[in-house]
Scaffold this motif. Structure first.
Motif, PDB file in Angstrom:
ATOM      1  N   ASP A  19      -4.021  -4.087   5.094  1.00 22.53           N
ATOM      2  CA  ASP A  19      -4.119  -5.319   4.306  1.00 22.53           C
ATOM      3  C   ASP A  19      -4.227  -6.546   5.209  1.00 22.53           C
ATOM      4  O   ASP A  19      -4.984  -7.485   4.911  1.00 22.53           O
ATOM      5  CB  ASP A  19      -2.903  -5.452   3.389  1.00 22.53           C
ATOM      6  N   LYS A  36       0.579 -11.117   5.024  1.00 20.55           N
ATOM      7  CA  LYS A  36      -0.799 -11.413   4.627  1.00 20.55           C
ATOM      8  C   LYS A  36      -1.037 -12.914   4.550  1.00 20.55           C
ATOM      9  O   LYS A  36      -2.095 -13.404   4.973  1.00 20.55           O
ATOM     10  CB  LYS A  36      -1.118 -10.744   3.292  1.00 20.55           C
ATOM     11  N   GLU A  37      -0.064 -13.642   4.010  1.00 22.36           N
ATOM     12  CA  GLU A  37      -0.183 -15.103   3.951  1.00 22.36           C
ATOM     13  C   GLU A  37      -0.273 -15.702   5.352  1.00 22.36           C
ATOM     14  O   GLU A  37      -1.129 -16.553   5.639  1.00 22.36           O
ATOM     15  CB  GLU A  37       1.015 -15.697   3.212  1.00 22.36           C
ATOM     16  N   ILE A  60       6.767  -4.764  -0.097  1.00 20.98           N
ATOM     17  CA  ILE A  60       5.943  -5.667  -0.907  1.00 20.98           C
ATOM     18  C   ILE A  60       6.145  -7.111  -0.463  1.00 20.98           C
ATOM     19  O   ILE A  60       5.185  -7.847  -0.207  1.00 20.98           O
ATOM     20  CB  ILE A  60       6.285  -5.514  -2.408  1.00 20.98           C
ATOM     21  N   ASN A 119       3.528  -9.321   1.726  1.00 20.34           N
ATOM     22  CA  ASN A 119       2.957 -10.559   1.194  1.00 20.34           C
ATOM     23  C   ASN A 119       3.114 -11.710   2.180  1.00 20.34           C
ATOM     24  O   ASN A 119       2.210 -12.530   2.356  1.00 20.34           O
ATOM     25  CB  ASN A 119       3.601 -10.910  -0.145  1.00 20.34           C
ATOM     26  N   HIS A 120       4.286 -11.779   2.811  1.00 21.44           N
ATOM     27  CA  HIS A 120       4.494 -12.813   3.832  1.00 21.44           C
ATOM     28  C   HIS A 120       3.499 -12.631   4.983  1.00 21.44           C
ATOM     29  O   HIS A 120       2.891 -13.603   5.458  1.00 21.44           O
ATOM     30  CB  HIS A 120       5.924 -12.742   4.381  1.00 21.44           C
TER      31      HIS A 120
END
Length: 313
Positions: free
Chosen positions: A112, A76-77, A69, A73-74
């Motif tokens: 993603d 995707k950013e 997770i 998230n890192h």
């Protein structure tokens, strides 16, 4: 030009790594300059564990779900920012040995990332060893080869620290022979064939995400070892190493070249600047054509190292 961006973990079991602010800022300062100068750019989120005292190959998070997770998230950013800045490629992982088998989680992460990023996605796997007399190594290799993750990325990268020989002063030809049949411990490993098999199976280009060796007599046996007893200093070992790998792979249209480890870090035993290997690397050609050399300068101050990337065209 590959630009690293540090993602820090407190320790070997940390499941919530964080992006290092200064590294983030320096990376996004360097990227527009590199693009303006006409370079193709790859961003590498680089694991930095326990202030650099633990190798990324040992990272084994205690909470796998939490790690994916946070890491996702890192990614995707960073991927969204890469899209905004026309960055050509992004690594989703580098030598994360203990996390490679979570294929379904990597598939989700990659899907993603692709929602926000249209550039090339790279995944770097670590080197391996096989031997006919150790059937478990063959099983492990085949498991790696058949991991579907390699079919859903754009470029397969390899940390090419393959163990070749206990010869303390091997010639280029001896190293080439060892790549085709590793004499060390009587393994007989055909590294060329095993690497080619990744392209044969997945039809993906292959990049040596790291290639390097300390200029010492014990290093052809353990090129990944920067500590302990290195043996006698011998620059020809390092120079011959780079020459041998180029000669073996240069004619393969699926091979994308290699990234040099390491450049201009006077504290690193891998540093090639001012040594015989530097002239070998600068003078190499692939398939009779001129190389285009692109250089990677790491801005990781805590690592105090620089890395130079070579991409062959």
């Amino acid at each position: 030009m590959t630009i690293p961006l540090q993602i820090a973990a407190k320790g070997i079991s940390d499941s919530s790594p964080t992006i290092t602010d200064y590294s983030y800022n320096e990376a996004w300062e360097a990227i527009p300059k590199a693009k303006k100068d006409g370079y193709n750019v790859i961003l590498e989120p680089y694991p930095f564990i326990a202030n650099g005292t633990i190798a990324e190959t040992d990272w084994n998070p205690s909470d796998i779900n939490q790690w994916f997770i946070v890491w996702g998230n890192h990614l995707k950013e960073l991927a969204a920012k890469c899209e905004q800045n026309n960055v050509d490629g992004i690594y989703i992982a580098s030598n994360l040995v203990h996390l490679e088998d979570y294929t379904d989680k990597w598939k989700t992460l990659i899907a993603d990332v692709r929602k926000v990023y249209n550039g090339k996605i790279l995944y770097r796997t670590n080197y391996w060893a096989t031997a006919d007399w150790a059937p478990e190594t063959i099983v492990a290799y085949n498991k790696k080869l058949n991991n579907p993750i390699f079919g859903i990325v754009d470029i397969i990268a390899i940390g090419a620290y393959f163990e070749l020989t206990d010869n303390r002063n091997p010639t280029v030809d001896q190293l080439i022979d060892a790549i085709y049949s590793v004499p060390l411990y009587g393994r007989g490993q055909n590294i060329f064939k095993e690497i080619k098999a990744f392209n044969d199976k997945w039809n993906k280009p292959i990049l040596f995400g790291e290639l390097g060796i300390p200029p010492y007599s014990n290093s052809p046996e353990q090129p990944h070892n920067a500590f302990g007893e290195l043996g006698e200093y011998n620059e020809s070992i390092q120079a011959n190493w780079f020459e041998a790998w180029i000669r073996v792979f240069q004619a393969q249209d699926w091979w994308q070249g290699y990234s040099v480890y390491a450049i201009s870090d006077e504290k690193s035993v891998y540093n090639i600047i001012g040594k015989e290997a530097e002239s070998i690397i600068r003078g190499q050609t692939l398939g009779g054509k001129e190389n285009t050399f692109t250089y990677l300068i790491s801005t990781l101050k805590h690592l105090e190292k620089r890395i130079e990337a070579l991409e062959s065209k």
